[in-house]
Write a protein that holds these residues in place. Structure first.
Motif, PDB file in Angstrom:
ATOM      1  N   GLU A  98      13.205  36.234 -54.398  1.00 20.54           N
ATOM      2  CA  GLU A  98      12.903  35.804 -53.027  1.00 20.54           C
ATOM      3  C   GLU A  98      14.221  35.789 -52.267  1.00 20.54           C
ATOM      4  OE1 GLU A  98      10.257  32.361 -52.628  1.00 20.54           O
ATOM      5  OE2 GLU A  98       9.812  32.555 -54.764  1.00 20.54           O
ATOM      6  N   HIS A 140      11.941  33.382 -44.734  1.00 25.78           N
ATOM      7  CA  HIS A 140      10.988  33.678 -43.675  1.00 25.78           C
ATOM      8  C   HIS A 140      11.039  32.525 -42.676  1.00 25.78           C
ATOM      9  CE1 HIS A 140       9.624  37.087 -45.992  1.00 25.78           C
ATOM     10  NE2 HIS A 140       9.643  36.293 -47.051  1.00 25.78           N
ATOM     11  N   GLU A 142       9.769  28.039 -52.104  1.00 31.32           N
ATOM     12  CA  GLU A 142       9.963  27.717 -50.691  1.00 31.32           C
ATOM     13  C   GLU A 142       9.626  26.254 -50.424  1.00 31.32           C
ATOM     14  OE1 GLU A 142       9.112  31.858 -48.270  1.00 31.32           O
ATOM     15  OE2 GLU A 142       7.394  30.721 -49.027  1.00 31.32           O
ATOM     16  N   GLU A 179      14.792  36.828 -49.073  1.00 30.46           N
ATOM     17  CA  GLU A 179      14.711  36.637 -47.622  1.00 30.46           C
ATOM     18  C   GLU A 179      14.101  35.277 -47.319  1.00 30.46           C
ATOM     19  OE1 GLU A 179      15.785  38.861 -45.320  1.00 30.46           O
ATOM     20  OE2 GLU A 179      16.435  40.176 -46.946  1.00 30.46           O
ATOM     21  N   THR A 200       7.929  30.952 -40.791  1.00 29.98           N
ATOM     22  CA  THR A 200       7.045  30.195 -41.684  1.00 29.98           C
ATOM     23  C   THR A 200       7.701  28.892 -42.117  1.00 29.98           C
ATOM     24  OG1 THR A 200       6.067  32.247 -42.479  1.00 29.98           O
ATOM     25  CG2 THR A 200       5.774  30.298 -43.863  1.00 29.98           C
TER      26      THR A 200
END
Length: 102
Positions: free
Chosen positions: A70, A74, A16, A72, A77
């Motif tokens: 991973e 978010h 991320e 999804e 965040t």
């Protein structure tokens, strides 16, 4: 006098964090290319040339997230992370300025 303390980045996975970094690099380049903003053609040309590599790095960051399961994003965040990293100002350079700005 000390500068104001920046808010902490939210907890992100390494993938991320990579996604956010690559996204902001692409946004910065698009802001330099934006024909609705003042600038020089040479600067825009250099940004467009760099965009190819940065877009590929962004694609790779997303592919890595997907491969690691991973699946999804978010959004809340990631949006907090973008705000901490000045993403609102940086992405505003990509948009068409309002008439009062031009």
């Amino acid at each position: 006098m000390l500068p104001p303390e920046l808010p902490a980045l939210p907890a992100l996975t390494r993938a991320e964090g990579e996604l956010i970094d690559r996204y902001l690099e692409v946004v910065d380049l698009l802001g330099r290319i934006n024909p609705a903003r003042e600038g020089h053609t040479y600067s825009g040309l250099r940004a467009a040339q760099a965009l190819v590599g940065k877009a590929a790095a962004l694609r790779d960051a997303l592919a890595l997230m997907h491969q690691r399961g991973e699946t999804e994003l978010h959004a809340a965040t990631l949006a907090r992370a973008l705000r901490v990293l000045d993403g609102e100002r940086r992405t505003a350079r990509v948009t068409v300025p309002s008439r009062s700005d031009s």
